[in-house]
Design a protein around this motif. Structure first.
Motif, PDB file in Angstrom:
ATOM      1  N   THR A   1      15.012   8.837  -5.670  1.00 22.06           N
ATOM      2  CA  THR A   1      16.122   9.764  -5.456  1.00 22.06           C
ATOM      3  C   THR A   1      17.453   9.035  -5.585  1.00 22.06           C
TER       4      THR A   1
ATOM      5  N   GLU B   1      21.947   9.221  -5.086  1.00 19.69           N
ATOM      6  CA  GLU B   1      22.917   9.361  -4.007  1.00 19.69           C
ATOM      7  C   GLU B   1      23.201  10.828  -3.696  1.00 19.69           C
ATOM      8  N   ASN B   2      23.641  11.094  -2.501  1.00 21.77           N
ATOM      9  CA  ASN B   2      24.056  12.428  -2.087  1.00 21.77           C
ATOM     10  C   ASN B   2      25.419  12.710  -2.718  1.00 21.77           C
TER      11      ASN B   2
ATOM     12  N   VAL C   1      14.667  15.783   5.228  1.00 22.60           N
ATOM     13  CA  VAL C   1      15.882  15.283   4.586  1.00 22.60           C
ATOM     14  C   VAL C   1      15.457  14.530   3.325  1.00 22.60           C
ATOM     15  N   LEU C   2      16.016  14.906   2.184  1.00 28.89           N
ATOM     16  CA  LEU C   2      15.624  14.320   0.907  1.00 28.89           C
ATOM     17  C   LEU C   2      15.661  12.789   0.931  1.00 28.89           C
ATOM     18  N   GLY C   3      16.729  12.221   1.428  1.00 31.97           N
ATOM     19  CA  GLY C   3      16.863  10.767   1.455  1.00 31.97           C
ATOM     20  C   GLY C   3      15.826  10.081   2.323  1.00 31.97           C
TER      21      GLY C   3
ATOM     22  N   LYS D   1      27.731  18.842  -0.528  1.00 34.37           N
ATOM     23  CA  LYS D   1      27.096  20.019   0.047  1.00 34.37           C
ATOM     24  C   LYS D   1      26.963  21.151  -0.975  1.00 34.37           C
TER      25      LYS D   1
END
Length: 190
Positions: free
Chosen positions: A174, A176-177, A155-157, A180
């Motif tokens: 990184t 914020e998300n 998971v990137l975060g 999708k």
């Protein structure tokens, strides 16, 4: 209106990857590279471009292998150091306080402390000019369990990788998300 600033290497962002190789006498070496990306999905491959003056350049050619260790935000100083010092005269692992791990699959070490590792077998070498692009087939990905999601994938975060901004010569974490992929754009599809 856009202003022309000339032909520059300003793709943004670029990854911060630490390339692992073995030296002439089998000593583990690392160097930070920002000129890299995924370049094929079948077989899974990465491309990383290095200058001939780098110790890692000859190491990859000799051992036909390299690793990509992806550092998290908390290792920004160590990753930066690996790109400053020369592996020709410095044990970067020791100075940076990092642990080399011998890959069981390729003839190259990786960084134990970094959360995501790509183990690569050299497939192609492409001379481009100042840089040579090494294309490596990813033979395995290793990830700390703490960075895996419910599906067992990174998971990137949680990996919290670094990015590099070439024009600024600055590192970034990184963001914020935003939503999708393959879903957000559907509202524009007619």
């Amino acid at each position: 209106m856009k202003k022309s600033i000339g032909a520059k290497t300003f793709a943004m962002p670029t990854p911060v990857w630490v390339v692992g190789t073995y030296g002439e006498n089998g000593e583990p070496n690392i160097m930070t590279a920002a000129w890299g990306s995924i370049c094929c999905s079948a077989p899974p491959c990465v491309a990383v471009s290095l200058q001939k003056i780098r110790a890692s350049y000859d190491n990859i050619l000799k051992h036909k292998a390299f690793t990509i260790s992806i550092p998290s935000r908390k290792y920004v100083s160590e990753a930066d150091y690996a790109g400053i010092a020369s592996g020709k005269d410095t044990d970067k692992f020791t100075v940076a306080g990092l642990t080399p791990v011998k890959s069981d699959l390729v003839d190259a070490p990786y960084v134990q402390e970094f959360p995501l590792i790509l183990e690569c077998r050299l497939l192609h070498t492409i001379e481009l000019g100042l840089h040579t692009q090494f294309i490596g087939e990813i033979v395995d990905v290793k990830a700390d369990e703490a960075v895996l999601g419910d599906n067992g994938l990174p998971v990137l975060g949680k990996v919290d990788p670094l990015s590099y901004s070439p024009p600024e010569r600055e590192y970034y974490g990184t963001g914020e998300n935003l939503g999708k992929a393959y879903s957000l754009g559907l509202k524009l599809k007619k």
